[in-house]
Design a protein around this motif. Sequence first.
Motif, PDB file in Angstrom:
ATOM      1  N   GLY A 263      11.272   9.590  -2.502  1.00  0.00           N
ATOM      2  CA  GLY A 263       9.985   9.173  -1.945  1.00  0.00           C
ATOM      3  C   GLY A 263       8.880  10.194  -2.122  1.00  0.00           C
ATOM      4  N   GLN A 264       9.211  11.373  -2.693  1.00  0.00           N
ATOM      5  CA  GLN A 264       8.240  12.465  -2.733  1.00  0.00           C
ATOM      6  C   GLN A 264       7.003  12.204  -3.606  1.00  0.00           C
ATOM      7  N   PRO A 265       7.152  11.602  -4.808  1.00  0.00           N
ATOM      8  CA  PRO A 265       5.944  11.467  -5.649  1.00  0.00           C
ATOM      9  C   PRO A 265       4.771  10.764  -4.950  1.00  0.00           C
ATOM     10  N   GLU A 266       5.050   9.727  -4.168  1.00  0.00           N
ATOM     11  CA  GLU A 266       3.957   8.991  -3.525  1.00  0.00           C
ATOM     12  C   GLU A 266       3.762   9.396  -2.069  1.00  0.00           C
TER      13      GLU A 266
ATOM     14  N   HIS B 186       0.807  -1.217   0.000  1.00  0.00           N
ATOM     15  CA  HIS B 186       0.000   0.000   0.000  1.00  0.00           C
ATOM     16  C   HIS B 186       0.843   1.272   0.000  1.00  0.00           C
ATOM     17  N   GLY B 187       2.149   1.140  -0.221  1.00  0.00           N
ATOM     18  CA  GLY B 187       2.929   2.374  -0.305  1.00  0.00           C
ATOM     19  C   GLY B 187       4.381   2.261   0.124  1.00  0.00           C
ATOM     20  N   GLY B 188       4.814   1.089   0.516  1.00  0.00           N
ATOM     21  CA  GLY B 188       6.200   0.938   0.964  1.00  0.00           C
ATOM     22  C   GLY B 188       7.168   0.771  -0.194  1.00  0.00           C
ATOM     23  N   PHE B 189       7.056   1.676  -1.179  1.00  0.00           N
ATOM     24  CA  PHE B 189       7.900   1.575  -2.375  1.00  0.00           C
ATOM     25  C   PHE B 189       8.047   2.968  -2.986  1.00  0.00           C
ATOM     26  N   VAL B 190       8.975   3.109  -3.946  1.00  0.00           N
ATOM     27  CA  VAL B 190       9.083   4.368  -4.696  1.00  0.00           C
ATOM     28  C   VAL B 190       9.048   4.056  -6.187  1.00  0.00           C
ATOM     29  N   SER B 191       8.579   5.024  -6.963  1.00  0.00           N
ATOM     30  CA  SER B 191       8.609   4.872  -8.421  1.00  0.00           C
ATOM     31  C   SER B 191       9.988   5.272  -8.911  1.00  0.00           C
ATOM     32  N   ILE B 192      10.557   4.482  -9.802  1.00  0.00           N
ATOM     33  CA  ILE B 192      11.882   4.842 -10.311  1.00  0.00           C
ATOM     34  C   ILE B 192      11.871   4.847 -11.831  1.00  0.00           C
ATOM     35  N   ARG B 193      12.835   5.528 -12.384  1.00  0.00           N
ATOM     36  CA  ARG B 193      13.030   5.544 -13.819  1.00  0.00           C
ATOM     37  C   ARG B 193      13.688   4.228 -14.201  1.00  0.00           C
ATOM     38  N   THR B 194      13.150   3.555 -15.202  1.00  0.00           N
ATOM     39  CA  THR B 194      13.828   2.335 -15.650  1.00  0.00           C
ATOM     40  C   THR B 194      14.868   2.733 -16.693  1.00  0.00           C
TER      41      THR B 194
ATOM     42  N   HIS C 179      11.113   6.829   6.325  1.00  0.00           N
ATOM     43  CA  HIS C 179      12.246   6.526   5.451  1.00  0.00           C
ATOM     44  C   HIS C 179      12.082   7.193   4.089  1.00  0.00           C
ATOM     45  N   PHE C 180      10.892   7.006   3.494  1.00  0.00           N
ATOM     46  CA  PHE C 180      10.671   7.560   2.148  1.00  0.00           C
ATOM     47  C   PHE C 180      10.342   9.051   2.175  1.00  0.00           C
TER      48      PHE C 180
END
Lengths: 258, 218
Positions: free
Chosen positions: A191-194, A126-134, A184-185
């Motif tokens: 971590g800002q976008p989410e 539910h949110g313990g991740f970040v979006s990254i550029r592939t 942490h994020f």
Amino acid sequence: MKLKLNIWRQKNREDRGEFVTYHLDDVNSHMSFLEMLDVLNQQLIEKGEQPVAFEHDCREGICGACGLVINGYPHGPEEGTTTCQLHMRHFKDGDEITIEPWRSKAFPVVKDLVVDRSSLDRLMQHGGFVSIRTGSAEDANNTLIPKEKSDLAMDAAECIGCGACVASCPNGAAMLFVSAKVSHFALLPQGQPERKRRAIQMVQAMQDEGFGACTNYRECEAVCPKRISINFIGMLNREFIKASVLSGAEKGGKYRSK
Amino acid sequence: MNRLLDAYRTSIGKKFVVAVTGVILFLFVLGHMFGNLQIFVGAERLNAYAAFLQNLGELLWAVRTFLFLALVLHVMAITQLFFQNLGARPIKYRVKKTRETDLSARTMIYSGPAILAFLIYHLLHFTYGSVHSDFIHGDVYHNVISGFAIWWVSGIYILANILLGLHFKHGLWSWFQTLGFAHPKYNKWRTNFATFFAYLIIVGNVSMPVAVLAGWIQ
């Protein structure tokens, strides 16, 4: 040394379970707690009995797999340590040791001392991740992060997700775990976008999984093998209130004054 | 509005309500205490203060309504949290020890209902006078002196105010935590703040029945 062990035995999820007492005669004080259980299991196997099921993986205090409530303390009487890093020299000859699984509605017992902690995984979803550029990796230090911020983020990121905070909390709350992830994020640019969505969704998921509510007993901090501070719970509360109550609607087109 | 209800559905949202209403109730208790301490100045001063409050009219009822709503929300949210927590550990530990939980934290769930019961008694005793054996409407000074002259009535007030102080000791510390004012820079100050006001409430409120029993004020 000689030990008397009261261990929770439960065949499966449906079984009611009970405490069974075992006696161990030649425990080496250099053994870790899990090695002591290995010795017990070897004896049980030789007698043709079912060994005691318990979770373990790295046995060096970094994976978060092990976790037993030992004489009333998650991860045992030593502070800032995991069960696998707890050594038998902290016990005395003739000690009686009661070993129980984590007790929480969100952690059903699978067998003996093994509990199902997938509720923590669902919180992460539910949110313990970040979006990254592939694609190809960024240059190192391309994103600048102040030293103090990255240190603080690392303090939160130390969480190994063992669930001792839930096990120790008189209310079975998962606040320390969620606060470590959200903080942490929130501290890092990645971590800002989410950020807002993460705080709201992880807190709501915590409710849905059947965890309790924090009443500031501070027991989680006291048993955390990584000594995660409850200051992060303060940070989570701040993040959640900011995201859910104080901030305006930010969907496109809805940010007009009229 | 939906966003607020969504927030209230979570434990942090409910705790936010408990914290904010708790602070409102604390400020009332503090003001109430300083108002009542005028008993040490004398009968005229205390009765004049009481008359002043009574003459506020609509404002008095607005404040009473506001405090009543704060109390209702405080009790409602904490009751919901209590049942959530009760369900979070269906199977108890055989052996469970605590390292940090102090007396005031452990007894919140007992001191709360006890204070609520005392509040009802207190209103019937000094506001409506229905459980007071010698109540004279408007003569607050007389009512307090004759009320506290009965040893067990004073006993109830002393015990209730010790519980109230104990409740504030954990409550005021938690207030900062729940609203997110937790930072290593002023955490120590936070503990001192909670302890100071907890003892202030106990000493201030207990001084009145003790002074009557000891005959310092008559």
